[in-house]
Design a protein around this motif. Structure first.
Motif: not given
Lengths: 326, 369
Positions: A62, A245, B60-61, B65-67, B273-274, B277-278, B281-282, B285
């Motif tokens: 995930p 990622v 694309t950017v 890339p980060l799915h 979920v990704r 999660f990101l 985190l953002l 920060v």
């Protein structure tokens, strides 16, 4: 052999300039053990325990942090390397920095290479191959060494002309990535792209110290991520790892850590892991990994306990011989 | 969304460790509202099969890339939800339950009702189509839509899609008001109990279920993000230790992962979920940032209007694009739609959101004096 002269900074300032790196380095070192001795060794030897599957299903998949957090750990370590070496380069005379770096990095790597060759005669270490898939640890060490080389070359520029130094490093990385793309040498391209991770760590240090302003460091960091993405586009071999990622996650964790962890003292196990992290990483694939396989004949739990102890002892010896790794 | 609700009053913003206001939350609201407008605009172009060059760039950017989810869907919701949990927990510390509910609902309900009435009118005029595809509404439909009870009826009546997050806010406010004494004495307990309740909710609502039960599953899924925000505030203020807060936060995140694996609660893509999660985190920060841009009057003003932007932007942008894009082109139509959205937002913010807010504060003052 005699060690080169120690840098002139007192120990207190060394501790202070590393503030914030303890958590990421310690966590990354533990994750290296989990990923390579846990996930990778078990899978390559026909084991697939339930807990490993559960962690993969609930966390790795995930979150997009594959290889049992292996690349996240590598990214954290590489960014920490960039951060740490830049701090050293900026606070030590060039010759002292270069000598100390060579003393601490190269002989342990040579010892590890010899150990790897020896173990390959009768055991199953991670192969000494320039291939990320075959041996991500060796590959990452080469990335770290490549960055160290670039940093040594550009270190004289850093104090007064840091943008020139960083842009020069990025120019070399971009050129190598381009050449690798044209010549279709994927492993060289991946190596070049991963060198951007310590460069991000370098930018983080420059930014923390107020040398680089946000609007100066941020575009360069974005360019680093862009090179990682270009690498994915250029090489099929890079696409399965989801490097961006883990790299973005690692950067966020680093930013959190360097902001929140300013304490000079940490629990002893954390201090131990951090000060021996380089040696632990160097010895993981050539000592701990094959030992688990060798001792598996006794029983797997005993094999793990003994291998971890020997691995730790090996790192301790290298640490005592070559000094602090961080 | 309510996060925004408490933002216009500076007192409602959590303070940083150094005692200053957390200006980083303002920039996060700006990021989230921009993402929200982008997500819905991109979806409109995709659904209507019109070329939108920004989609390709973002895919694309960032997204590929980060799915992440296509068009970065759900980024806005995560940021808003987590900040909401942070801010509301902060203000709950110094308000009585009744006062807390009056202030929170006073900030979200009046503007919500006005926007939904306007939307109902636009639907019946044939200018806008309800989220649930109705092209005309009866009196009962309007009532169900405006009171949000339409989320639980069969067929569902949802006038503006984004209002589903208000269900989460209302549930969270009510829970905080109910557990306020506990939140002060045993700060970790309400969020831990909430994790248990979410677990029960997800267990009951999994699989094919009637709409009201399914909706409980949706609330249980996404309210976990608000509780993560609550825990961030409790840990920052030192009321909950880092270890306890991380453990309960991980439990909430685990429940979110479980809900994602159960499926059926999220419609934004395979990277929920990704993305969450990101985004978390953002937030961790950026919330400490305090540079000149973060502190600027422009960011502060934008941040204060994010609730109005969030509610009104689909109602303004969709019909504007539908009317203008075929005639003047996508980008000019989008620019007109954005200007129009800004104007309507300003009117709603000044004459509804802030007007009601100030009236409540005046009433409170008169009552106390």
């Amino acid at each position: 052999m005699s060690s080169p002269p120690e840098p002139t900074q007192p120990i207190a300032s060394v501790s202070a300039r590393h503030a914030g790196l303890h958590a990421p380095v310690a966590v990354a070192t533990v994750l290296i053990a989990y990923s390579f001795l846990g996930g990778l060794w078990l899978n390559r030897h026909g084991y697939s325990p339930e807990w490993l599957v559960v962690v993969r299903e609930w966390f790795n998949k995930p979150l997009g942090l594959g290889e049992d957090f292996g690349f996240l750990a590598i990214a954290l370590l590489l960014m920490s390397v960039g951060h740490l070496l830049t701090a050293r380069a900026m606070t030590s005379p060039w010759a002292v920095f270069a000598k100390r770096l060579a003393w601490q990095a190269l002989p342990p790597a040579a010892i590890a290479a010899v150990l790897g060759l020896l173990f390959s005669l009768f055991a199953d270490p991670l192969p000494l191959a320039f291939d990320y898939q075959a041996n991500p640890l060796l590959f990452s060490l080469l990335v770290g060494l490549a960055f160290a080389g670039l940093l040594v070359l550009t270190a004289p520029l850093l104090p007064r002309q840091w943008p020139v130094a960083v842009v020069a490093q990025l120019a070399v990385v971009t050129f190598t990535l381009t050449v690798a793309g044209i010549a279709d040498v994927p492993q060289l391209g991946i190596l070049a792209a991963l060198v951007t991770l310590p460069i991000i760590g370098e930018l983080l240090w420059l930014s923390r110290k107020g040398l680089a302003r946000f609007w100066e460091a941020a575009p360069l960091a974005l360019f680093c991520f862009a090179l990682l993405m270009v690498c994915e586009h250029l090489f099929r071999e890079a696409r399965d790892w989801w490097f961006p990622v883990a790299a973005v996650s690692a950067l966020m964790l680093m930013l959190l850590a360097v902001r929140g962890d300013a304490r000079a003292e940490h629990p002893r196990p954390v201090e131990w892991l951090v000060s021996r992290s380089y040696y632990l990483v160097v010895l993981c694939g050539v000592l701990a990994y094959p030992l688990v396989g060798l001792l598996d004949l006794l029983s797997l739990p005993i094999s793990y306990v003994v291998s971890l102890l020997v691995w730790g002892l090996g790192a301790e010896l290298l640490h005592r011989w070559f000094g602090k790794s961080t | 969304m309510n996060t925004l609700t408490s933002t216009t009053t500076t007192q409602a913003r959590p303070r940083g460790n150094g005692g200053g206001y957390m200006h980083g939350l303002d920039i996060l609201r700006v990021i989230a509202s921009t993402a929200g407008v982008y997500v819905h605009t991109a979806n409109w172009f995709a659904v209507n099969q019109r070329e939108f060059s920004l989609n390709g760039v973002v895919r694309t950017v960032v997204a590929d890339p980060l799915h992440l989810n296509p068009h970065l869907s759900f980024t806005d919701v995560t940021i808003f939800m987590v900040i909401s949990g942070m801010v509301v927990t902060h203000v709950a510390d110094r308000e009585r339950p009744g006062q807390f509910l009056l202030r929170r609902f006073g900030r979200i309900i009046p503007l919500l009702v006005v926007v939904l009435f306007i939307t109902a009118m636009l639907i019946n005029l044939g200018v806008f189509r309800a989220e649930t595809k109705q092209t005309s509404l009866s009196f009962l439909d309007v009532l169900a839509g405006v009171t949000l009870t339409g989320f639980f009826t069969t067929p569902t009546v949802i006038l503006v899609g984004v209002t589903w997050t208000l269900l989460l806010q209302i549930t969270f406010y009510s829970y905080v008001a109910a557990t306020m004494p506990l939140l002060r004495r045993r700060p970790w307990l309400p969020s831990a109990a909430a994790a248990a309740l979410v677990c029960v909710g997800l267990s009951l609502a999994s699989g094919p279920q009637p709409e009201p039960v399914h909706r409980i599953g949706v609330i249980a899924t996404f309210i976990t993000l608000i509780f993560i925000g609550q825990l961030i505030t409790l840990v920052r203020s030192g009321k909950v230790s880092v270890g306890t807060g991380s453990a309960i936060g991980a439990a909430h995140f685990g429940l979110f992962v479980w809900a994602d694996k159960l499926g059926g609660y999220a419609y934004a893509g395979g990277g929920m979920v990704r993305t969450a999660f990101l985004a978390i985190l953002l937030i961790l920060v950026v919330m400490y940032m305090s540079g000149p841009i973060t502190k600027s009057a422009f960011v502060k003003a934008w941040s204060a209007r994010t609730y109005a932007i969030y509610l009104i932007h689909p109602v303004v942008i969709y019909p504007t694009l539908a009317a203008l894009a075929p005639k003047i082109g996508n980008i000019p139509a989008l620019l007109v739609a954005l200007v129009f959205t800004a104007a309507v937002t300003e009117v709603l913010h000044r004459y509804v959101e802030m007007a009601v807010h100030q009236r409540i504060r005046r009433w409170e003052k008169q009552r106390s004096s």
